[in-house]
Motif scaffolding. Structure first.
Motif, PDB file in Angstrom:
ATOM      1  N   LEU A 114       0.840  -1.207   0.000  1.00 14.89           N
ATOM      2  CA  LEU A 114       0.000   0.000   0.000  1.00 14.89           C
ATOM      3  C   LEU A 114       0.874   1.256   0.000  1.00 14.89           C
ATOM      4  CD1 LEU A 114      -2.882  -0.975   2.454  1.00 14.89           C
ATOM      5  CD2 LEU A 114      -3.061  -0.589  -0.021  1.00 14.89           C
ATOM      6  N   LYS A 115       1.973   1.196   0.707  1.00 19.55           N
ATOM      7  CA  LYS A 115       2.912   2.323   0.731  1.00 19.55           C
ATOM      8  C   LYS A 115       3.454   2.588  -0.679  1.00 19.55           C
ATOM      9  CE  LYS A 115       5.470   5.375   2.825  1.00 19.55           C
ATOM     10  NZ  LYS A 115       4.856   6.666   3.073  1.00 19.55           N
ATOM     11  N   LYS A 116       3.774   1.526  -1.417  1.00 19.44           N
ATOM     12  CA  LYS A 116       4.256   1.680  -2.794  1.00 19.44           C
ATOM     13  C   LYS A 116       3.208   2.367  -3.673  1.00 19.44           C
ATOM     14  CE  LYS A 116       7.327  -2.317  -3.035  1.00 19.44           C
ATOM     15  NZ  LYS A 116       7.584  -3.612  -3.700  1.00 19.44           N
ATOM     16  N   LEU A 117       1.935   2.046  -3.436  1.00 15.31           N
ATOM     17  CA  LEU A 117       0.865   2.614  -4.262  1.00 15.31           C
ATOM     18  C   LEU A 117       0.761   4.131  -4.126  1.00 15.31           C
ATOM     19  CD1 LEU A 117      -2.074   0.067  -3.927  1.00 15.31           C
ATOM     20  CD2 LEU A 117      -0.511   0.388  -5.852  1.00 15.31           C
ATOM     21  N   GLU A 118       1.211   4.682  -3.002  1.00 17.01           N
ATOM     22  CA  GLU A 118       1.083   6.115  -2.777  1.00 17.01           C
ATOM     23  C   GLU A 118       1.801   6.945  -3.828  1.00 17.01           C
ATOM     24  OE1 GLU A 118       2.225   6.961   1.247  1.00 17.01           O
ATOM     25  OE2 GLU A 118       0.601   5.748   2.075  1.00 17.01           O
TER      26      GLU A 118
END
Length: 194
Positions: A114-118
């Motif tokens: 989810l952090k990568k998606l930011e």
């Protein structure tokens, strides 16, 4: 953020059927058992992802569904980590500890992605691939919780404690942040080693 959430719920989200809301509406108040509350929450997460997919090509709608999905995953995960996993460890001893740590690792996998998606634009091939990876991982995680772990836990809890824990889980969801820092899980582990 609160205003966005209210606006989002009024403008987009009513088109989705919410299993938890349906369960709460058809069950006597405060009588939802833990397994049912968790399972309903899992179905909501899947419904938000389905809506994200159905809105392919509509970047605005996909952004709203991606935000709602991320928000629900964060609230759900943190609530499980604060309410359910400590109980799993307490009630099921060593086996519960192993299960809870495995579940925390699954959550960390999701948090990291989810952090990568930011930093990736919603609706792109890269975004969609990471989101699919998240959901594939979550589906297996949810299956284990629903069919193996939480039925065992609920059998040891009894009805009253199951209902009480479900209420605590729902209350916690209402107060947790809608996003979380990926490093929180790792810090917790260093503070409380296994």
């Amino acid at each position: 953020m609160m205003m966005q959430t209210r606006l989002l719920r009024r403008t987009v989200l009513p088109t989705v059927r919410y299993p938890l809301a349906r369960t709460l509406a058809t069950t006597a108040p405060g009588h939802v058992r833990l397994l049912q509350a968790i399972t309903d929450d899992h179905r909501e997460i899947e419904a938000f992802y389905d809506q994200y997919l159905k809105n392919g090509g509509n970047t605005d709608a996909q952004q709203r569904w991606a935000n709602q999905l991320t928000w629900e995953i964060a609230r759900h995960s943190i609530s499980e980590e604060l309410v359910v996993y400590p109980l799993l460890e307490k009630v099921m001893a060593d086996q519960g500890h192993v299960l809870a740590e495995s579940d925390r690792d699954d959550h960390q996998f999701v948090k990291d992605r989810l952090k990568k998606l930011e930093s990736i634009e919603v609706g792109t091939t890269a975004y969609n691939a990471i989101l699919k990876d998240i959901m594939d991982h979550l589906k297996e995680h949810m299956r284990k919780e629903e069919t193996e772990q939480f039925p065992q836990l609920e059998a040891k809890l009894g009805e009253d404690q199951s209902i009480s824990t479900a209420r605590s889980f729902e209350r916690t969801k209402a107060f947790v942040p809608t996003r979380y820092a990926s490093s929180i899980h790792n810090r917790r582990r260093h503070i409380h080693p296994p």
